[in-house]
Design an enzyme around this catalytic site. Structure first.
Site: not given
Length: 336
Positions: A189, A246
């Site tokens: 990610k 994120t």
């Protein structure tokens, strides 16, 4: 409850987890690499380098002596991914056995492509190993904002024990036996988060970011599944949950670094400026190589690799992505 917990790594996340555990009146020691930071923590109960706004509980002990690991029941390993093997080798010399080791690093090792729990198992085989991962920005957790996470372990009893230890009124762990998926989702990610920052730095808006995140999730899921992960893990907290946090958060060092790239700064200058490790830079290179080995289509990762390592202009990379051959959108059920 365990008698002693040693947290290795005094960055923002290691400090925050020490605070969380100490507030539960557990016997917590935080291992600090930098002697200057160690002295400041001992004097002020404040991590001025990484979490300056938070006053830490007075019952946290601070040390630079790694041999204290021998006395701990649980070791929480919260270092950057590239130093995990080095720390584990030191722990092996000390003689660390029959402990529970919790890995909190999100990344893969260069060269070997090993996950963090694989490294720990290689260097410290006589221990139970788990991974903690999820949408967990240290700044939010340290301020006691409601947060969910995942504790992954092949041994469900160990996972449930850790669930009880880390659980608070603001920090809610879920258990998972798919250690591979949880670790790969946490590592990959960061690639998409870095790319999200590039888009922000170029001035693109919500439509572009939504497309990136959705297609990014599809490609990191494809690679994860090829490497042995369970598909549903990428649809959970360690996957899409961590991806969202994120990609959009002001606290994300990967998004910040990408934004600086999008504004035209060099990667070298960006990495020199930040004290924290930007895991997405290393993860992009590793995922790019793994995709080639396993013949997985990862167009976003490939273009980001070219921007990072081949000096391609970000706007050129985006145009090339948009001009790819037309295809249908695979449904997530098809990916899994």
């Amino acid at each position: 409850m365990p008698k002693k917990i040693l947290v290795i790594g005094a960055g923002s996340w290691g400090t925050t987890l020490s605070k969380l555990l100490a507030e539960k009146k557990l016997d917590v020691t935080l291992w600090v690499r930098e002697l200057e930071l160690l002295e400041k923590l001992q004097k002020t109960n404040r991590n001025e380098y990484y979490l300056p706004q938070i006053l830490l509980p007075t019952n946290i002990k601070y040390t630079n002596d790694l041999s204290l690991a021998k006395q701990a029941d649980i070791i929480v390993l919260v270092t950057p991914s590239h130093v995990v093997r080095e720390i584990c080798k030191q722990l092996a010399k000390i003689g660390v056995n029959n402990k529970i080791i919790v890995s909190c690093a999100k990344g893969l090792e260069e060269g070997t492509f090993c996950r963090m729990t694989e490294i720990i198992a290689q260097e410290l085989p006589e221990n139970k190993i788990a991974a903690l991962s999820g949408p967990n920005h240290a700044e939010n957790v340290s301020e006691k904002q409601p947060t969910a996470t995942v504790i992954a372990c092949a041994d469900e009893q160990v996972a449930r024990k850790l669930q009880r230890i880390f659980s608070t009124t603001y920090f809610r762990p879920y258990t998972n036996t798919d250690v591979i998926g949880v670790e790969l989702a946490g590592a990959f990610k960061n690639i998409i988060a870095l790319a999200s920052g590039v888009l922000a730095g170029l001035g693109f808006g919500d439509n572009t970011l939504a497309g990136l995140m959705t297609r990014g999730l599809a490609e990191i899921s494809r690679l994860g599944i090829a490497l042995g992960a369970q598909a549903h893990t990428f649809a959970g907290l360690a996957g899409v949950g961590d991806l969202i946090a994120t990609c959009v958060s002001k606290h994300s060092r990967n998004r910040w670094a990408g934004e600086q790239l999008g504004k035209g700064r060099s990667l070298e200058d960006i990495l020199q400026e930040t004290k924290m490790v930007v895991e997405g830079v290393r993860a992009t290179q590793i995922a790019y190589k793994l995709a080639q080995v396993h013949k997985i289509d990862m167009p976003i990762t490939s273009k980001l690799y070219e921007v990072l390592y081949e000096k391609k202009k970000a706007r050129t990379a985006i145009k090339e992505l948009m001009k790819r051959d037309h295809t249908k959108e695979e449904q997530f059920v098809e990916i899994i």
